[in-house]
Design an enzyme around this catalytic site. Sequence first.
Site, PDB file in Angstrom:
ATOM      1  N   ASP A 162      46.249  66.877  -2.548  1.00  0.00           N
ATOM      2  CA  ASP A 162      45.259  67.216  -1.546  1.00  0.00           C
ATOM      3  C   ASP A 162      44.724  68.594  -1.916  1.00  0.00           C
ATOM      4  O   ASP A 162      45.307  69.299  -2.742  1.00  0.00           O
ATOM      5  CB  ASP A 162      45.887  67.208  -0.134  1.00  0.00           C
ATOM      6  CG  ASP A 162      44.815  67.018   0.933  1.00  0.00           C
ATOM      7  OD1 ASP A 162      45.153  66.565   2.041  1.00  0.00           O
ATOM      8  OD2 ASP A 162      43.629  67.285   0.644  1.00  0.00           O
TER       9      ASP A 162
HETATM   10  C1  GLC Z   1      41.181  67.783   2.955  1.00  0.00           C
HETATM   11  C2  GLC Z   1      41.843  66.514   3.433  1.00  0.00           C
HETATM   12  C3  GLC Z   1      41.634  65.335   2.513  1.00  0.00           C
HETATM   13  C4  GLC Z   1      40.278  65.471   1.844  1.00  0.00           C
HETATM   14  C5  GLC Z   1      40.339  66.679   0.933  1.00  0.00           C
HETATM   15  C6  GLC Z   1      38.989  66.958   0.276  1.00  0.00           C
HETATM   16  O1  GLC Z   1      41.942  68.898   3.274  1.00  0.00           O
HETATM   17  O2  GLC Z   1      43.217  66.574   3.793  1.00  0.00           O
HETATM   18  O3  GLC Z   1      41.719  64.136   3.305  1.00  0.00           O
HETATM   19  O4  GLC Z   1      39.959  64.295   1.108  1.00  0.00           O
HETATM   20  O5  GLC Z   1      40.805  67.841   1.589  1.00  0.00           O
HETATM   21  O6  GLC Z   1      38.080  67.399   1.235  1.00  0.00           O
END
Ligand code: GLC
Length: 727
Positions: A225
């Site tokens: 993430d």
């Molecule tokens: C965010 C989310 C994830 C998302 C990623 C990119 O913090 O947890 O679901 O796809 O970052 O934005």
Amino acid sequence: MTDTGRVDALLAELTLDEKLRLVRGRSDPSGHATGYLPGVDRLGVPPLGLVDGPLGVRDREATAFPATLALGAAWDPGLARRAGRALAVETRTRGHDVVLAPGLNVVRVPTCGRNFEYLSEDPRLTATVGAAVVEGIEGAGVAATAKHFVANNQERRRDKIDAVVGERALREIYLPGFRAAVDAGASAVMTAYNRVNGPYMSEHRELIEGVLRDEWGFDGVVVSDWWGTHDAGAAAEGGLDLEMPGASPLDRLAPHSRALRAMLRLRLSDRLGVDPPLSWHLFDRLVADDGQPDPYPYDFFGDRLQRAVVDGIVQESTLDRKVRHVLGLYERLGLLGGGRPDSPAVDWETHHELAREIARRGTVLLETGGLLPLEGNESLAAVGPNADEAKVGGGGSSEVTPTRTVSPVAGLRERAPRVTFERGVRRVASPSMYDPPGSGLRRRLAPKPDFDAAVDAAAAADVAVVVVQDGATEGEDRDSMALPGDQDSLVDAVADANRRTVVVCRTSGPVEMPWIDDVAAVVQTWYPGQADGAALADVLYGADPGGRLPVTFGRRFADYPVGDDERRYPGVHEHVHYDEGVFVGYRGFDRDGVAPLFPFGHGRSYAEFGYENLTVERGGERDDGTALDASVIVENRADRPGREVVQAYVEPPPAPGTVIRPERELAGFATVELDGGERRRVSLSLPRGPLTRYDERDGWTVDPGEYVVTAGRSSRDRRARESVTVD
Ligand code: GLC
């Protein structure tokens, strides 16, 4: 040249620097992609674009589809497959290759800020619908990303919390959705921010290498993430392939600021050895919501991994495995042979109509009260703080800029002879990552709406439609199950003024309904997306939605299995204890004998369904894993068409020793549309899963004894039962 042959040949050519360019993200020079790999131009490896999210493409304008929870409420894999395909087509149209969807975390906490991005409290409904979304995405030549692996079930402290989860609950509740996504062909899995039983998920060797890869055979890409990596060596050895975004949060602003670019070039924090920059630590502690990740440092798979490989701390063969997974993704997407798949033209109106269909199908008639469906000649008073806006989605990375919107007021004005509109109370904030500075202040300074005018309008109309909503967002959980602001008072006053009142709930999950006995009808529409008002009008004027609750609606937070102990939520000392085990959602309500306001699977219909002649036979160990074949005759006893979700639950025999099993578990379901008077035998192939329980010593176990199979309209409205003995 075979897939692996081309990948291996490329791998042999790559320098160490080039390999590192393939395992760490950068900022997209165009500013459109959420995550970006620059590729290796020398060897014909093109850039790779990753983009959010589960409710639509977060890049320029795109179709704002309903909340994922609405798709869960439709209980229809075919519809979910179509939704996945449409999302993929728009991803490709915007020039990206990977979509960061679907969200497959289980709804464990009724106030979790991201419940609207997930499918259900039940692992089988999550797995069945989630797998269909993945099939739709992958079938359109785009990579799906099953997220957030695993046990990311709250936003409070999500980037630091340690989820202390037993093996049985992991296996029976939290992992099945991801297993189904992998089996459906998902090309990527995104690790969650949180820890699970100690290690951060981005370096969780046991769950990534042990379960995801070795047990399930996943050979796709494991991506972090955003800013969810914590240690180069641990992540490298733990099985993470790709660090995202790999870039400073300031990078995303840099394209717009020369000064920022100059400062970044200086890399003062590195030169001064202050990493992360003190300023960011202060910001993270003092300003950022407690669920926002700390983005510094952000390049573990940059210099740190390079040094680890050069110093022999991480074998280059370990890096090669990562690169092989990433190049394998390129290969799957057809990006290694030169050129790119063409970007299909999107028929935006067709996608708008699909968004409307999903919103309609995901609508749950909680109560119809003899008031619904409307005839069409009634004058309406549309009341509610945000009834003149479509509820497109929640806050955070899933935000979408819709191609167009239909508000409830606009949708109703298409159908009713006369519609008045009054806010009644202050607008409910819809938190956004893009909130311009001062927007909150502007909201608070806006003139206070006229409460009495709303009540008078309701009294003067044939029917009052009160549209209420919450304002959930990624990064924080709702502070209670109550509707924000003075919406409950507004509903009470309107219901006093006009007993023909229908309440439309546009919420991210279960909410308290203190007025439930005072209103005629209640319709749950979740976050309906850009076609909000059109779908609402379809349902209020007679389209039988067929939505059924994918989550239990309890009367209050304390009724939930996590509701009465801070160890279980939000946790203590950065540990949240999943002490309820497998008793999540209706499993917990059944065990505790708590009566929900509306049970899992609940949903009224404009028609009326009868069930008879349920048969259940051992399906044998067929290769589709079916353990039981059930079928039941369903009859539409009304004189109008209706849609039914036939739900089969299995009630297992007592387990040996001290093991307690849920009273019943969803085993399968089928969605059927029947004309008035039509009878149909509906078949349900029930997989082996619900017959089994996970034993921490013996693994998946089928206890001998009598299994009772019920078929019906919800987990608590069971219309037919049959038993089968398993020896
Ligand atoms: C965010 C989310 C994830 C998302 C990623 C990119 O913090 O947890 O679901 O796809 O970052 O934005």
